[in-house]
Design a protein around this motif. Structure first.
Motif, PDB file in Angstrom:
ATOM      1  N   THR A  18       0.816  -1.220   0.000  1.00  0.00           N
ATOM      2  CA  THR A  18       0.000   0.000   0.000  1.00  0.00           C
ATOM      3  C   THR A  18       0.844   1.263   0.000  1.00  0.00           C
ATOM      4  N   GLY A  19       2.169   1.139  -0.215  1.00  0.00           N
ATOM      5  CA  GLY A  19       3.044   2.305  -0.181  1.00  0.00           C
ATOM      6  C   GLY A  19       2.950   3.127  -1.453  1.00  0.00           C
ATOM      7  N   VAL A  20       3.348   4.403  -1.336  1.00  0.00           N
ATOM      8  CA  VAL A  20       3.346   5.303  -2.493  1.00  0.00           C
ATOM      9  C   VAL A  20       4.766   5.617  -2.942  1.00  0.00           C
ATOM     10  N   GLY A  21       5.793   5.125  -2.196  1.00  0.00           N
ATOM     11  CA  GLY A  21       7.164   5.321  -2.615  1.00  0.00           C
ATOM     12  C   GLY A  21       7.681   6.727  -2.450  1.00  0.00           C
ATOM     13  N   LEU A  22       7.176   7.456  -1.458  1.00  0.00           N
ATOM     14  CA  LEU A  22       7.607   8.840  -1.261  1.00  0.00           C
ATOM     15  C   LEU A  22       8.354   9.057   0.047  1.00  0.00           C
ATOM     16  N   GLY A  23       8.106   8.204   1.063  1.00  0.00           N
ATOM     17  CA  GLY A  23       8.654   8.441   2.400  1.00  0.00           C
ATOM     18  C   GLY A  23      10.166   8.535   2.419  1.00  0.00           C
ATOM     19  N   LEU A  24      10.864   7.495   1.942  1.00  0.00           N
ATOM     20  CA  LEU A  24      12.320   7.494   1.989  1.00  0.00           C
ATOM     21  C   LEU A  24      12.910   8.529   1.037  1.00  0.00           C
ATOM     22  N   SER A  25      12.246   8.761  -0.081  1.00  0.00           N
ATOM     23  CA  SER A  25      12.724   9.786  -1.008  1.00  0.00           C
ATOM     24  C   SER A  25      12.700  11.167  -0.353  1.00  0.00           C
ATOM     25  N   LEU A  26      11.615  11.489   0.330  1.00  0.00           N
ATOM     26  CA  LEU A  26      11.527  12.769   1.020  1.00  0.00           C
ATOM     27  C   LEU A  26      12.514  12.841   2.188  1.00  0.00           C
ATOM     28  N   CYS A  27      12.742  11.682   2.870  1.00  0.00           N
ATOM     29  CA  CYS A  27      13.731  11.664   3.959  1.00  0.00           C
ATOM     30  C   CYS A  27      15.117  12.035   3.438  1.00  0.00           C
ATOM     31  N   ARG A  28      15.487  11.464   2.290  1.00  0.00           N
ATOM     32  CA  ARG A  28      16.797  11.800   1.725  1.00  0.00           C
ATOM     33  C   ARG A  28      16.865  13.270   1.325  1.00  0.00           C
ATOM     34  N   ILE A  29      15.760  13.803   0.769  1.00  0.00           N
ATOM     35  CA  ILE A  29      15.728  15.221   0.392  1.00  0.00           C
ATOM     36  C   ILE A  29      15.951  16.098   1.626  1.00  0.00           C
ATOM     37  N   ILE A  30      15.296  15.749   2.738  1.00  0.00           N
ATOM     38  CA  ILE A  30      15.433  16.529   3.973  1.00  0.00           C
ATOM     39  C   ILE A  30      16.872  16.495   4.477  1.00  0.00           C
ATOM     40  N   ILE A  31      17.455  15.286   4.540  1.00  0.00           N
ATOM     41  CA  ILE A  31      18.808  15.137   5.073  1.00  0.00           C
ATOM     42  C   ILE A  31      19.821  15.852   4.176  1.00  0.00           C
ATOM     43  N   GLU A  32      19.688  15.717   2.865  1.00  0.00           N
ATOM     44  CA  GLU A  32      20.624  16.388   1.964  1.00  0.00           C
ATOM     45  C   GLU A  32      20.456  17.904   2.009  1.00  0.00           C
ATOM     46  N   ALA A  33      19.218  18.383   2.238  1.00  0.00           N
ATOM     47  CA  ALA A  33      19.005  19.823   2.374  1.00  0.00           C
ATOM     48  C   ALA A  33      19.715  20.374   3.606  1.00  0.00           C
ATOM     49  N   CYS A  34      19.966  19.517   4.611  1.00  0.00           N
ATOM     50  CA  CYS A  34      20.705  19.931   5.807  1.00  0.00           C
ATOM     51  C   CYS A  34      22.207  19.789   5.632  1.00  0.00           C
ATOM     52  N   GLY A  35      22.642  19.347   4.448  1.00  0.00           N
ATOM     53  CA  GLY A  35      24.058  19.144   4.218  1.00  0.00           C
ATOM     54  C   GLY A  35      24.550  17.785   4.658  1.00  0.00           C
ATOM     55  N   GLY A  36      23.641  16.820   4.820  1.00  0.00           N
ATOM     56  CA  GLY A  36      24.021  15.488   5.279  1.00  0.00           C
ATOM     57  C   GLY A  36      23.824  14.430   4.220  1.00  0.00           C
ATOM     58  N   ARG A  37      23.898  13.169   4.655  1.00  0.00           N
ATOM     59  CA  ARG A  37      23.723  12.026   3.769  1.00  0.00           C
ATOM     60  C   ARG A  37      22.812  11.013   4.441  1.00  0.00           C
ATOM     61  N   LEU A  38      22.088  10.243   3.617  1.00  0.00           N
ATOM     62  CA  LEU A  38      21.230   9.169   4.105  1.00  0.00           C
ATOM     63  C   LEU A  38      21.407   7.976   3.181  1.00  0.00           C
ATOM     64  N   TRP A  39      21.779   6.823   3.755  1.00  0.00           N
ATOM     65  CA  TRP A  39      21.898   5.609   2.954  1.00  0.00           C
ATOM     66  C   TRP A  39      21.503   4.410   3.812  1.00  0.00           C
ATOM     67  N   ALA A  40      21.394   3.264   3.159  1.00  0.00           N
ATOM     68  CA  ALA A  40      20.920   2.060   3.839  1.00  0.00           C
ATOM     69  C   ALA A  40      21.876   0.912   3.577  1.00  0.00           C
ATOM     70  N   SER A  41      21.885  -0.043   4.504  1.00  0.00           N
ATOM     71  CA  SER A  41      22.665  -1.265   4.338  1.00  0.00           C
ATOM     72  C   SER A  41      21.892  -2.423   4.947  1.00  0.00           C
ATOM     73  N   ARG A  42      22.236  -3.612   4.540  1.00  0.00           N
ATOM     74  CA  ARG A  42      21.581  -4.809   5.067  1.00  0.00           C
ATOM     75  C   ARG A  42      22.198  -5.182   6.408  1.00  0.00           C
ATOM     76  N   GLY A  43      21.382  -5.765   7.286  1.00  0.00           N
ATOM     77  CA  GLY A  43      21.885  -6.229   8.565  1.00  0.00           C
ATOM     78  C   GLY A  43      22.788  -7.441   8.409  1.00  0.00           C
ATOM     79  N   ARG A  44      23.592  -7.708   9.445  1.00  0.00           N
ATOM     80  CA  ARG A  44      24.506  -8.854   9.372  1.00  0.00           C
ATOM     81  C   ARG A  44      23.756 -10.176   9.282  1.00  0.00           C
ATOM     82  N   VAL A  45      22.681 -10.289  10.024  1.00  0.00           N
ATOM     83  CA  VAL A  45      21.879 -11.518   9.997  1.00  0.00           C
ATOM     84  C   VAL A  45      20.461 -11.214   9.550  1.00  0.00           C
TER      85      VAL A  45
END
Length: 520
Positions: free
Chosen positions: A476-503
């Motif tokens: 039921t997602g619209v695919g906007l949440g994480l995209s907007l999160c990255r926009i917010i973080i980059e607008a603050c001069g930061g970075r946002l990325w993801a990685s898989r857990g060890r297990v």
């Protein structure tokens, strides 16, 4: 937060001091009344005991309820103490001489009721000392350690067993206990003074320990209770007989002091829970406003991007068809692909306008501690975490330098990431569901915040796409949440990325610039 982890304010402290002073005034009043004889009212002691039983049973119920919520052994021990004293009040009323039988019921002797009252009063300092000790243990526990559930029924049975043992000792074992009364009315005064002096030492020890460890509203009202019990003990040391004017005044004051503590506990609990309800309403209103804003952004994006995406699809199909004919119509195909590029530029312009919209909020940047914002967000998300049976572990570097950003926008990112973590844990059944938020200083002039979960995780082929607009792994997602999160973080001069857990699960990494980075 509640009555048991909230520090008292000035009004509460002033009220508590006033109550202690009001009870303390009775000491000089009782002295001239201590030997004034009055008629023996057989129904007086059972009536007072019934009132005390009601007050202490309510207090025990309140403490048990909060112990089960906070999973606190300190609170459940305190509640058990009140439950024991409530049951001993019943035994005192039944064994009081002349109330239901000349010597009292349950095979009581002349001093049985007095020893029950004395044993009941010893329960309070012992329980308060144990409460302070257990509270210190809970305070120094490893952060993030999950407390075991409190089995209130077992503690209630323990209270019944303790009260039954004390009652049995003072009834069946009345002959092995020293005499407390000569007869129904007259006290063996020398014995009473020694007994009450020992009890006074117990209350003093409990009061000193509680005063040194006081932190919450509950601690303050327990101090009030201990102070009232000290005053009552001093009063008892003045009385040499029952059924005097001083004895009647003592019991009335005793009931007043016990009821005022109970009423204060209930009133403060209701006040704090009313504040919690208002905060919840405000939070829900703010969340609804955020959802409405997100819906508006989604609608705007759909409207603005819908036409160029449709053009891209049509022109790409047209170009392909022009190349498939014999001979290929290259000029028409080139024209179609040029139209595709133009539509792509229009789509990019829409995305850039959204980024610019967030970039215009730089005037809202303030310097703040990221750890404090994480703790505040944890309180905001507490209801959702509890509803989904997810534990939130915080591993925060207390030496973390402050950052310069918009705290409202950063909190939106945290709420979104924690919500994603909760949703990814819904399918987890065979292990503990947990989300971990950790902070530490990063290399250079940045801080790093990581939000990890042990949920379903992210597929390897989706790891590079989850921040793209309209890409979603939710039905039921619209695919906007994480995209907007990255926009917010980059607008603050930061970075946002993801990685898989060890297990299991996934980790989202937020790198934000320190406040001193902007001064360099």
């Amino acid at each position: 937060m509640g009555l048991f982890d909230t520090p008292p304010d000035r009004r509460q402290i002033q009220l508590s001091i006033g109550i202690v002073c009001l009870v303390g005034v009775t000491l000089p009043l009782i002295w001239p009344l201590r030997a004034v004889p009055l008629p023996a009212l057989n129904a007086f002691a059972p009536t007072i005991d019934a009132i005390m039983f009601l007050g202490e049973a309510i207090t025990a119920t309140l403490l048990y309820a909060q112990a089960s919520v906070f999973r606190s052994r300190a609170l459940v021990v305190l509640g058990t103490g009140y439950a024991v004293t409530a049951l001993l009040v019943v035994a005192h009323g039944l064994t009081f001489p002349g109330a239901f039988a000349p010597e009292g019921l349950l095979g009581a002797g002349t001093s049985t009721a007095a020893w029950l009252a004395y044993g009941r009063r010893w329960v309070f300092p012992l329980v308060v000392i144990l409460y302070v000790w257990l509270k210190r243990e809970e305070a120094v526990a490893v952060p993030g350690t999950e407390r075991p559930a409190i089995r209130v029924g077992v503690w209630v049975l323990a209270a019944v067993a303790i009260a039954a043992a004390i009652t049995l000792l003072t009834t069946a074992g009345k002959d092995i206990l020293p005499a407390y009364f000569f007869n129904r009315s007259d006290v063996i005064y020398s014995h009473a003074v020694w007994y009450q002096a020992a009890l006074l030492t117990g209350f003093a020890t409990a009061g000193i320990m509680l005063f040194r460890a006081r932190e919450s509203v509950l601690d303050m009202w327990l101090l009030v209770a201990v102070a009232c019990w000290v005053i009552e003990t001093l009063t008892v040391m003045m009385l040499s007989a029952r059924f005097t004017a001083g004895w009647y005044v003592f019991f009335i004051v005793s009931v007043f002091s016990h009821l005022i503590v109970m009423l204060a506990l209930i009133a403060e609990s209701n006040r704090l829970y009313a504040r919690l309800a208002l905060a919840t309403i405000g939070r829900n209103r703010e969340r609804n406003a955020r959802l409405m804003s997100l819906d508006a952004v989604a609608a705007a994006i759909s409207h603005e991007i819908g036409q160029p995406l449709t053009a891209i699809r049509l022109q790409a199909g047209m170009g392909r068809s022009r190349l498939e004919v014999t001979p290929p119509d290259v000029p028409s195909a080139i024209g179609a692909f040029d139209a595709v590029l133009e539509a792509e530029h229009r789509t990019s312009d829409v995305i850039k306008s959204i980024r610019a919209m967030f970039g215009q909020r730089r005037g809202g940047r303030t310097q703040f501690n990221l750890n404090d914002l994480v703790r505040e967000t944890a309180l905001v998300m507490d209801r959702d975490l509890t509803a989904h049976k997810v534990s939130l572990d915080l591993s925060l570097d207390e030496t973390l330098p402050p950052i310069l950003a918009d705290p409202v926008q950063i909190q939106r990112v945290l709420v979104n990431l924690i919500t994603n973590g909760i949703e990814s844990l819904d399918s987890v059944k065979n292990r503990r569901r947990k989300i971990t938020v950790s902070s530490r200083a990063a290399e250079g002039t940045a801080v790093l915040l990581e939000v990890s979960d042990n949920g379903a995780g992210i597929a390897p082929d989706a790891l590079d796409q989850i921040f793209e607009v309209y890409f979603t792994t939710k039905p039921t997602g619209v695919g906007l949440g994480l995209s907007l999160c990255r926009i917010i973080i980059e607008a603050c001069g930061g970075r946002l990325w993801a990685s898989r857990g060890r297990v299991y699960g996934a980790t989202f990494h937020l790198q934000l610039p320190r406040s001193d980075a902007f001064a360099q």
